[in-house]
Design a protein around this motif. Structure first.
Motif, mmCIF file in Angstrom:
data_model
loop_
_atom_site.group_PDB
_atom_site.id
_atom_site.type_symbol
_atom_site.label_atom_id
_atom_site.label_comp_id
_atom_site.label_asym_id
_atom_site.label_seq_id
_atom_site.Cartn_x
_atom_site.Cartn_y
_atom_site.Cartn_z
ATOM 1 N N ARG A 90 4.612 -45.587 -140.983
ATOM 2 C CA ARG A 90 5.504 -46.332 -139.845
ATOM 3 C C ARG A 90 5.323 -47.905 -140.310
ATOM 4 O O ARG A 90 6.662 -48.680 -140.247
ATOM 5 C CB ARG A 90 5.006 -46.136 -138.527
ATOM 6 C CG ARG A 90 6.071 -46.240 -137.554
ATOM 7 C CD ARG A 90 6.070 -45.483 -136.196
ATOM 8 N NE ARG A 90 5.553 -44.240 -136.365
ATOM 9 C CZ ARG A 90 4.629 -43.656 -135.460
ATOM 10 N NH1 ARG A 90 3.972 -44.183 -134.507
ATOM 11 N NH2 ARG A 90 4.302 -42.341 -135.670
ATOM 12 N N VAL A 91 4.205 -48.430 -140.411
ATOM 13 C CA VAL A 91 4.237 -49.613 -140.815
ATOM 14 C C VAL A 91 4.921 -50.112 -142.104
ATOM 15 O O VAL A 91 5.972 -51.046 -142.045
ATOM 16 C CB VAL A 91 2.662 -50.173 -141.212
ATOM 17 C CG1 VAL A 91 2.706 -51.552 -141.211
ATOM 18 C CG2 VAL A 91 1.912 -49.591 -139.933
ATOM 19 N N VAL A 92 4.839 -49.393 -143.160
ATOM 20 C CA VAL A 92 5.585 -49.450 -144.342
ATOM 21 C C VAL A 92 7.116 -49.469 -143.976
ATOM 22 O O VAL A 92 7.675 -50.442 -144.568
ATOM 23 C CB VAL A 92 5.205 -48.706 -145.596
ATOM 24 C CG1 VAL A 92 5.963 -48.984 -146.623
ATOM 25 C CG2 VAL A 92 3.666 -48.974 -145.830
ATOM 26 N N ARG A 104 12.969 -48.295 -140.678
ATOM 27 C CA ARG A 104 12.619 -47.477 -139.548
ATOM 28 C C ARG A 104 13.588 -45.987 -139.401
ATOM 29 O O ARG A 104 14.517 -46.221 -139.553
ATOM 30 C CB ARG A 104 12.817 -48.393 -138.325
ATOM 31 C CG ARG A 104 11.471 -48.362 -137.800
ATOM 32 C CD ARG A 104 11.670 -49.324 -136.541
ATOM 33 N NE ARG A 104 11.808 -50.796 -137.044
ATOM 34 C CZ ARG A 104 10.653 -51.839 -137.260
ATOM 35 N NH1 ARG A 104 9.608 -51.108 -137.015
ATOM 36 N NH2 ARG A 104 10.956 -52.601 -137.768
ATOM 37 N N GLY A 105 12.494 -44.972 -139.055
ATOM 38 C CA GLY A 105 13.167 -43.803 -138.968
ATOM 39 C C GLY A 105 13.209 -42.736 -140.297
ATOM 40 O O GLY A 105 13.327 -41.639 -140.257
ATOM 41 N N SER A 106 12.674 -43.401 -141.223
ATOM 42 C CA SER A 106 12.634 -42.808 -142.475
ATOM 43 C C SER A 106 11.322 -42.450 -142.958
ATOM 44 O O SER A 106 10.876 -42.518 -144.186
ATOM 45 C CB SER A 106 13.343 -43.557 -143.687
ATOM 46 O OG SER A 106 14.705 -43.978 -143.282
ATOM 47 N N ARG A 131 9.071 -40.111 -143.320
ATOM 48 C CA ARG A 131 8.940 -38.916 -144.220
ATOM 49 C C ARG A 131 9.459 -39.502 -145.640
ATOM 50 O O ARG A 131 8.664 -39.066 -146.575
ATOM 51 C CB ARG A 131 10.077 -37.630 -143.908
ATOM 52 C CG ARG A 131 9.229 -36.836 -142.902
ATOM 53 C CD ARG A 131 10.298 -35.940 -142.386
ATOM 54 N NE ARG A 131 9.480 -34.804 -141.626
ATOM 55 C CZ ARG A 131 9.711 -33.679 -141.995
ATOM 56 N NH1 ARG A 131 10.515 -33.262 -142.789
ATOM 57 N NH2 ARG A 131 9.004 -32.815 -141.467
ATOM 58 N N PHE A 132 10.468 -40.032 -145.703
ATOM 59 C CA PHE A 132 10.928 -40.563 -146.990
ATOM 60 C C PHE A 132 9.839 -41.514 -147.454
ATOM 61 O O PHE A 132 9.425 -41.474 -148.694
ATOM 62 C CB PHE A 132 12.232 -41.278 -146.803
ATOM 63 C CG PHE A 132 12.851 -41.631 -148.227
ATOM 64 C CD1 PHE A 132 13.283 -41.163 -149.455
ATOM 65 C CD2 PHE A 132 12.755 -43.296 -148.362
ATOM 66 C CE1 PHE A 132 13.558 -41.770 -150.306
ATOM 67 C CE2 PHE A 132 13.143 -43.974 -149.302
ATOM 68 C CZ PHE A 132 13.673 -43.177 -150.448
ATOM 69 N N VAL A 133 9.392 -42.307 -146.635
ATOM 70 C CA VAL A 133 8.571 -43.319 -147.056
ATOM 71 C C VAL A 133 7.136 -42.603 -147.698
ATOM 72 O O VAL A 133 6.581 -42.847 -148.786
ATOM 73 C CB VAL A 133 7.974 -44.359 -146.008
ATOM 74 C CG1 VAL A 133 6.805 -44.957 -146.654
ATOM 75 C CG2 VAL A 133 8.971 -45.304 -145.789
ATOM 76 N N ARG A 134 6.969 -41.781 -146.968
ATOM 77 C CA ARG A 134 5.427 -40.893 -147.408
ATOM 78 C C ARG A 134 5.683 -40.215 -148.898
ATOM 79 O O ARG A 134 4.897 -40.055 -149.465
ATOM 80 C CB ARG A 134 5.133 -39.966 -146.139
ATOM 81 C CG ARG A 134 3.660 -39.403 -146.210
ATOM 82 C CD ARG A 134 3.482 -38.545 -145.003
ATOM 83 N NE ARG A 134 2.664 -39.277 -144.103
ATOM 84 C CZ ARG A 134 2.266 -38.871 -142.843
ATOM 85 N NH1 ARG A 134 3.003 -37.903 -142.455
ATOM 86 N NH2 ARG A 134 1.562 -39.575 -142.038
ATOM 87 N N ALA A 135 6.713 -39.567 -148.787
ATOM 88 C CA ALA A 135 7.150 -38.812 -150.051
ATOM 89 C C ALA A 135 6.985 -39.989 -151.363
ATOM 90 O O ALA A 135 6.494 -39.766 -152.486
ATOM 91 C CB ALA A 135 8.470 -38.333 -149.958
ATOM 92 N N ALA A 181 20.124 -49.531 -147.655
ATOM 93 C CA ALA A 181 19.787 -49.623 -146.303
ATOM 94 C C ALA A 181 19.915 -50.924 -145.673
ATOM 95 O O ALA A 181 19.818 -51.209 -144.519
ATOM 96 C CB ALA A 181 18.075 -49.052 -146.237
ATOM 97 N N HIS A 182 20.072 -51.891 -146.607
ATOM 98 C CA HIS A 182 20.121 -53.198 -146.353
ATOM 99 C C HIS A 182 21.352 -54.190 -146.568
ATOM 100 O O HIS A 182 22.303 -53.743 -147.240
ATOM 101 C CB HIS A 182 18.825 -54.046 -147.280
ATOM 102 C CG HIS A 182 17.422 -53.983 -146.737
ATOM 103 N ND1 HIS A 182 16.915 -54.791 -145.920
ATOM 104 C CD2 HIS A 182 16.754 -52.743 -146.757
ATOM 105 C CE1 HIS A 182 15.627 -54.196 -145.607
ATOM 106 N NE2 HIS A 182 15.617 -53.219 -146.227
#
Ligand SMILES: NC(=O)c1ccc[n+]([C@@H]2O[C@H](COP(=O)([O-])OP(=O)(O)OC[C@H]3O[C@@H](n4cnc5c(N)ncnc54)[C@H](O)[C@@H]3O)[C@@H](O)[C@H]2O)c1
Ligand SMILES: [Zn+2]
Ligand SMILES: [Zn+2]
Lengths: 181, 389
Positions: A39-41, A48-50, A52-56, A95-96
């Motif tokens: 979540r922090v990352v 924000r909201g992704s 799972r993607f970040v974890r992968a 995303a940006h």
């Protein structure tokens, strides 16, 4: 001059390998952060909201990091990092809003890391493609009392060229005296 | 006594053999204190030289103490410390009188065989093939030295074995290789092979005043040592030798080229290597002349090729048209060791050159079989092995 070239080469090799190790640890650190604190990352990256993607992505970072640190030839693993960077860049880019300075800074940072990775991967390639590095350094084995530049021609003052081994007169430099000391 | 004996391809053994004895009044027996393995021994080890017989004692680079002297040898005394040149010479024949010791007309006791093979016989050599007399070699505890009143170099100064041992072979060989080039201060000297002979050729070329010395090899430790001696290096595995040599000489090629590789040249990035290996395997060709071809091709017209590298038999696809049309001078030969020993010993004593730099491995004679492998495979940064009986 050449000895320094060699030193330069070995120093360059050592630096490249050190850089690869650094990037490997960086990869693992980032990956751990992504896996443990998605979540922090995601917040920092504006994703924000992704979570799972970040974890992968974190898992990918950890695997690549281990690959870089553990492989005998880390070159290919470094290219995996470069590919990951490109992927991250694309994901962040979509995303940006590139007009926002904060987004630009983030994308710039990813691009900078990508450049570092690519440079390192390239350098590793060059090392790995070339022959093995020396297992011993004999640059201190001159065999001459002074550096070669200073010894150049030292034997000429008291060496007598045997006539039977001299260049045949027809092939000797012309005029003959001009080139002899 | 103990000695290293040849028993076939890649088969060197630490054997017990009969002690040598005086066979001729001019002989002496030397108790070996140091001996070395030479690149020439590798040609025997790899089975590329003809005329070897199982049980032959190897070694032609050795020194030691005189322990017995024949009645007609009025020069040596028991107790003398000597370096024994690898070329046996009588000192009296026409060739010896001209200083062409490596083609002495009398020291080869297998003259008939050698005459048949080479047209005319060359000198007897220690620990080499039966074509050169089949004399027992110096990788042993004791050696019989024929014509001992001629070639052995007496060492009276307090120099160490390692400092003078190479006077018997590789130091004069590198030196003669350079001398044969008649180096001018404007010359670039390119040296193929940065093995022990190449290393001494590099130092000799520097001392004899070459403008630029370039060494070519593919073993990184050897290239490192070549750089220490003042050479610019080309790694023939990474770069095109011909391109680099032309680059380093303004496109004109080196004036002087030295082949310090010999018949087992490796060829990378080229077709001719496959061709040579195939022909060598089916015995249509005995030697691999990759370096010779490269030298002839890249040498500057009117330049000189100096070939200390050993060849034993036949080669083909040699670009003789280039050699002839470019007006190249070709100089070859086993080294006329005694021509140079006095001068080189003086240079060692004066500190102009210190041959110990080349020694990377020292071992006991009994470890010889293992050290042959280490030297051959350039393992562990091996460049020169000295053995102590
Ligand atoms: N003329 C003489 O009296 C005399 C005396 C001693 C040795 N030799 C000969 O000199 C040669 C060299 O002896 P050494 O003791 O230095 O042996 P070595 O085998 O240690 O050295 C040969 C070197 O050549 C290199 N090499 C192989 N292929 C090459 C290529 N294509 N291009 C450039 N380098 C290449 C090898 O990597 C090696 O380092 C041998 O042939 C030996 O028999 C001649
Ligand atoms: Zn030799
Ligand atoms: Zn003679």
């Amino acid at each position: 001059m050449s000895a320094t070239a060699f030193t330069r080469t070995t120093t360059r090799h050592r630096r490249t390998r050190a850089a690869a190790r650094g990037l490997g640890w960086f990869s693992i650190g980032l990956g751990v952060a992504q896996v443990l604190m998605p979540r922090v990352v995601a917040g920092v990256a504006g994703l924000r909201g992704s979570e799972r993607f970040v974890r992968a992505c974190g898992v990918r970072e950890i695997v690549t990091g281990i690959g870089i640190l553990a492989a005998r030839r880390p070159g290919p693993w470094m290219w995996v990092r470069v590919a990951g960077d490109a992927f991250d860049f694309a994901a962040l880019g979509s995303a940006h809003n590139v007009r926002r300075p904060a987004s630009r800074a983030l994308l710039g940072a990813v691009a900078a890391v990508a450049a570092l990775d690519a440079g390192c991967a390239n350098a590793l390639d060059r090392i790995e493609r070339r022959g093995r590095p020396p297992v011993r350094d004999y640059h201190d084995r001159r065999g001459l009392p002074l550096p070669p530049v200073a010894m150049r021609g030292a034997a000429r003052k008291d060496f007598e060229m045997p006539p039977d081994m001299a260049t045949p007169a027809l092939l000797a430099p012309w005029p003959p005296v001009a080139l002899r000391p | 006594m103990k000695a290293l004996c040849w028993h076939g391809k890649k088969d060197v053994r630490y054997d017990t053999v009969p002690d040598p004895r005086i066979e001729d009044p001019r002989d002496a027996i030397v108790k070996v204190t140091s001996c070395a393995i030479c690149g020439s021994d590798l040609h025997l080890y790899d089975g590329f030289m003809m005329g070897m017989e199982s049980g032959d004692i190897l070694g032609h680079e050795f020194m030691g103490e005189v322990v017995e002297v024949g009645a007609a040898d009025h020069r040596l005394k028991v107790g003398d410390r000597v370096v024994v040149p690898f070329t046996i010479c009588c000192g009296e024949c026409e060739q010896c009188c001209r200083g062409n010791f490596s083609v002495c007309e009398r020291s080869n006791r297998n003259k008939a065989l050698a005459d048949k093979t080479f047209g005319h016989a060359t000198a007897g050599l220690f620990g080499y093939t039966h074509l050169t007399g089949g004399y027992a070699g110096g990788q042993a505890e004791y050696v019989r030295v024929p014509y001992a009143d001629v070639a052995p170099v007496t060492i009276t100064s307090g120099l160490s074995d390692d400092q003078v041992l190479f006077l018997g072979d590789i130091l004069p060989t590198g030196w003669q290789a350079a001398v044969q080039c008649d180096i001018q201060p404007t010359d670039t000297v390119a040296i193929w092979g940065a093995g022990p002979v190449g290393q001494f050729a590099i130092r000799s070329a520097v001392l004899l005043g070459a403008k630029q010395v370039i060494a070519i090899d593919r073993v990184p430790e050897r290239l490192g040592m070549a750089q220490a001696g003042g050479a610019t290096t080309i790694n023939c595995e990474d770069e095109s030798v011909v391109e680099r040599l032309n680059e380093l000489t303004g496109g004109k090629g080196p004036e002087k080229c030295i082949d310090a590789v010999g018949m087992e040249a490796h060829a990378t990035q080229s077709l001719d290597s496959l061709y040579d290996r195939a022909k060598q395997a089916i015995m249509l060709e005995t030697d691999r002349p990759h370096v010779l071809r490269e030298m002839i091709y890249v040498c500057r017209p009117a330049g000189t090729l100096s070939v200390p590298g050993v060849y034993g038999g036949l080669i083909d696809k040699l670009p003789f048209g280039a050699l002839m049309n470019k007006g190249l001078t070709l100089r070859t030969g086993q080294t006329h060791v005694n021509r140079w020993t006095a001068d080189l010993l003086r240079r060692i004593e004066e500190g102009q050159i210190d041959p110990t730099f080349v020694v990377t491995h020292v071992a006991a004679l009994k470890d010889g079989p293992e050290m042959y492998k280490t030297f051959r495979d350039k393992k562990d940064g091996c460049i020169k092995v000295v053995l102590k009986p």
